[in-house]
Design a protein around this motif. Structure first.
Motif, mmCIF file in Angstrom:
data_model
loop_
_atom_site.group_PDB
_atom_site.id
_atom_site.type_symbol
_atom_site.label_atom_id
_atom_site.label_comp_id
_atom_site.label_asym_id
_atom_site.label_seq_id
_atom_site.Cartn_x
_atom_site.Cartn_y
_atom_site.Cartn_z
ATOM 1 N N ALA A 44 0.828 -1.207 0.000
ATOM 2 C CA ALA A 44 0.000 0.000 0.000
ATOM 3 C C ALA A 44 0.866 1.262 0.000
ATOM 4 O O ALA A 44 0.369 2.350 -0.232
ATOM 5 N N THR A 46 3.225 1.487 -2.169
ATOM 6 C CA THR A 46 3.632 1.408 -3.582
ATOM 7 C C THR A 46 5.031 0.841 -3.824
ATOM 8 O O THR A 46 5.682 1.191 -4.801
ATOM 9 N N ALA A 79 -3.245 1.348 -4.602
ATOM 10 C CA ALA A 79 -2.405 1.481 -3.408
ATOM 11 C C ALA A 79 -2.427 2.909 -2.887
ATOM 12 O O ALA A 79 -2.521 3.143 -1.674
#
Length: 106
Positions: A44, A46, A79
């Motif tokens: 989340a 990235t 994300a």
């Protein structure tokens, strides 16, 4: 205005933001192309964790590049939205509303 109380609350909120960011490192987003020939997993936050490419995509460099761009962008968008909503929840829940303070958490 209780400045000391607000400063304590600010430190507490900053800690919660850091804890949330660490937790988001463990939240995985899985995305794939419509035909499932390309799959990516990222956190989340990235960070890309894995990319799986079907052998059939290795024959066509341009197609593979298109797949990577499309699937990675979709995964990054998911994300980013999750990350933002999690951090927004922490800051909105805990922060006293002080004009201009919201800029500190961007």
């Amino acid at each position: 205005m209780d400045l000391m109380g607000m400063m304590g609350k600010l430190k507490e909120t900053q800690q919660k933001i850091e804890d949330t960011k660490k937790r988001l490192d463990t939240v995985l987003i899985n995305e794939q192309s419509n035909d499932a020939l390309l799959k990516v997993t990222l956190t989340a936050n990235t960070a890309i964790k894995s990319i799986a490419i079907d052998d059939s995509l290795l024959q066509d460099k341009e197609q593979l590049e298109d797949y990577l761009i499309l699937v990675l962008n979709k995964a990054i968008e998911k994300a980013t939205k999750l990350n933002q909503s999690e951090l927004d929840a922490v800051t909105k829940m805990d922060m006293p509303m002080i004009p201009g303070m919201e800029d500190l958490f961007k």
